[in-house]
Scaffold this motif. Structure first.
Motif, short mmCIF file in Angstrom:
data_model
loop_
_atom_site.label_atom_id
_atom_site.label_comp_id
_atom_site.label_asym_id
_atom_site.label_seq_id
_atom_site.Cartn_x
_atom_site.Cartn_y
_atom_site.Cartn_z
N GLU A 1 0.81 -1.22 0.00
CA GLU A 1 0.00 0.00 0.00
C GLU A 1 0.84 1.27 0.00
OE1 GLU A 1 0.41 -0.83 4.46
OE2 GLU A 1 0.58 -1.88 2.54
N GLN A 2 2.12 1.16 0.40
CA GLN A 2 2.99 2.34 0.44
C GLN A 2 3.64 2.65 -0.89
OE1 GLN A 2 5.70 1.62 3.68
NE2 GLN A 2 4.09 1.74 5.24
N GLY A 3 3.67 1.70 -1.79
CA GLY A 3 4.25 1.92 -3.10
C GLY A 3 5.73 2.25 -3.03
N THR B 1 -0.16 1.89 -5.68
CA THR B 1 0.02 0.72 -4.83
C THR B 1 0.58 -0.44 -5.66
OG1 THR B 1 -2.28 0.06 -5.24
CG2 THR B 1 -1.83 1.38 -3.26
N GLY C 1 -2.57 -4.15 -4.27
CA GLY C 1 -1.82 -3.45 -3.25
C GLY C 1 -2.62 -2.56 -2.34
N VAL C 2 -3.91 -2.41 -2.60
CA VAL C 2 -4.75 -1.60 -1.72
C VAL C 2 -4.99 -2.37 -0.42
CG1 VAL C 2 -7.05 -0.60 -1.41
CG2 VAL C 2 -5.87 -0.38 -3.61
N TYR D 1 -5.26 -7.43 1.55
CA TYR D 1 -4.78 -6.63 0.42
C TYR D 1 -5.47 -7.07 -0.86
CZ TYR D 1 -0.89 -4.90 3.26
OH TYR D 1 -0.13 -4.29 4.24
#
Length: 410
Positions: free
Chosen positions: A61-63, A100, A217-218, A225
């Protein structure tokens, strides 16, 4: 805390003197980054990439974040299996943030920054995102890929499990159309969200609509996730509207505002009240066509009566050319046996009986998502009876969005 690596960079104006492969510097599960360059490197800019090289537990989620001091970003490339991953460069060109990321996947980052005096710093990093302890997937999207649908068509997205962080998931859903529309999402269940356009506006006819669910990735909840993106493209056909009056006992069909056909009908006769609702009345309101059956098998089982129990109204009918308009058993369909009543008397159990030739025409003409507006009945269509979402006020519909907002689709 950022991990810093000092490395000498010799660079002339606009030319990178060295490409630093940072395989010896790794980030941990806390998302530590790797920094290259700085004041000690003869004025070269300092570049920080997060997560750091070698990380095996980066948070999806942080990419990826790239930050620069003492210069601006010239180029950032993020790839997965050689394919580029999108990101956004800040207006002042000192930071870059990716979307993400897919869980349990390896990524490569390459970044180049330049100082005002033309000295460059380059950095490469390879890392792997953590696997999703709990996976969120989209199990169904309506309409189908490539389907031609009516101007009232909703977009129905169903997930494999309840969504805890609805705001994060809704933020990842994007609807685009070639002709502008205003719409909103509404969560009808913990695992389902529906998009429709504003009351009375509908989609404009003859255009393309695209849903992109950037779900990979969310973080959708505790340890949960999204693992895959989903895309769906469909087209809006002509603007079909059928208006049915249970009082005049007539249906009028229009296409793009022009009347194309009209015929006599027979609607619900009424007379069977269950829990205060006359279930033999056709519902008044804005219906959407939901599907077609040829034939449809209609029985009295829905009202708890054995089809063989003729004394108490039991029946089993094989009905051709049937177009469903609600979940309570309402169809626009062929009924040769009631042609004597069509245009004169309401004798059905709630359906819109039509002459066979007209019913066949309607069956072939209609798309899923066409508008069917029925008036004259004392029984009101509920907003959740099938796809009758336009029965809900617009303000209330928008409040059902986790983000409490309208969306412009162009």
């Amino acid at each position: 805390m950022q991990r810093r690596v000092s490395a000498g960079v010799r660079a002339g104006a606009g030319v990178a003197g060295a490409l630093l492969l940072l395989t010896a510097c790794s980030g941990g599960e806390d998302g530590d980054g790797v920094t290259v360059g700085g004041k000690g490197e003869a004025g070269a800019p300092q570049v920080t990439v997060t997560p750091g090289n070698g990380s095996g537990q980066a948070h999806p989620e942080q990419g990826v974040t790239v930050r620069v001091t003492g210069g601006t970003i010239e180029q950032v490339t993020l790839t997965r299996k050689g394919k580029p991953v999108e990101g956004r460069l800040s207006q002042d060109r000192t930071s870059w943030q990716s979307r993400t990321l897919r869980p349990g996947t390896q990524y490569q980052v390459s970044a180049v920054a330049k100082s005002p005096k033309g000295k460059s710093t380059s950095v490469q990093s390879t890392f792997t995102t953590m696997k999703a302890p709990v996976a969120l997937n989209i199990t169904d999207v309506t309409p189908m890929q490539g389907e031609k649908v009516g101007v009232g068509m909703p977009i129905i997205v169903t997930f494999n499990r309840p969504v805890e962080d609805k705001r994060a998931v809704e933020q990842a859903l994007e609807v685009k159309s070639t002709k502008p529309a205003t719409g909103a999402w509404y969560w009808t269940a913990p695992n389902q969200v529906i998009f429709r356009t504003k009351n009375g506006a509908y989609w404009q006819a003859n255009q393309t609509v695209t849903l992109r669910a950037r779900l990979a990735g969310v973080k959708a909840g505790k340890r949960t996730y999204g693992v895959n993106d989903v895309a769906r493209r469909f087209t809006i056909g002509d603007a079909h509207v059928a208006r049915v009056s249970t009082r005049t006992k007539r249906l009028v069909a229009t296409s793009n505002g022009q009347r194309v056909k009209s015929w006599p009908i027979s609607a619900g006769k009424g007379g069977r009240v269950v829990n205060g609702v006359d279930t033999f009345l056709t519902t008044s309101g804005i219906h959407l066509t939901m599907g077609k059956e040829n034939p449809a098998i209609m029985t009295s089982e829905w009202m708890g009566v054995d089809p063989k129990d003729k004394k108490n109204g039991g029946y089993r009918e094989v009905i051709p050319w049937a177009v469903r308009i609600s979940n309570s058993g309402e169809y626009v369909h062929s009924m040769a046996a009631t042609m004597w009543a069509q245009g004169r008397q309401n004798v059905s159990h709630g359906c819109v009986n039509s002459p066979p030739a007209y019913a066949k025409w309607f069956y072939n003409w209609s798309y899923r998502g066409d508008i069917v507006i029925i008036t004259g009945s004392a029984r009101r269509l509920e907003w959740n009876n099938g796809w009758s979402y336009y029965q809900m006020s617009w303000n209330r519909w928008v409040k059902g969005s986790a983000l409490d907002r309208e969306v412009t689709t162009s």
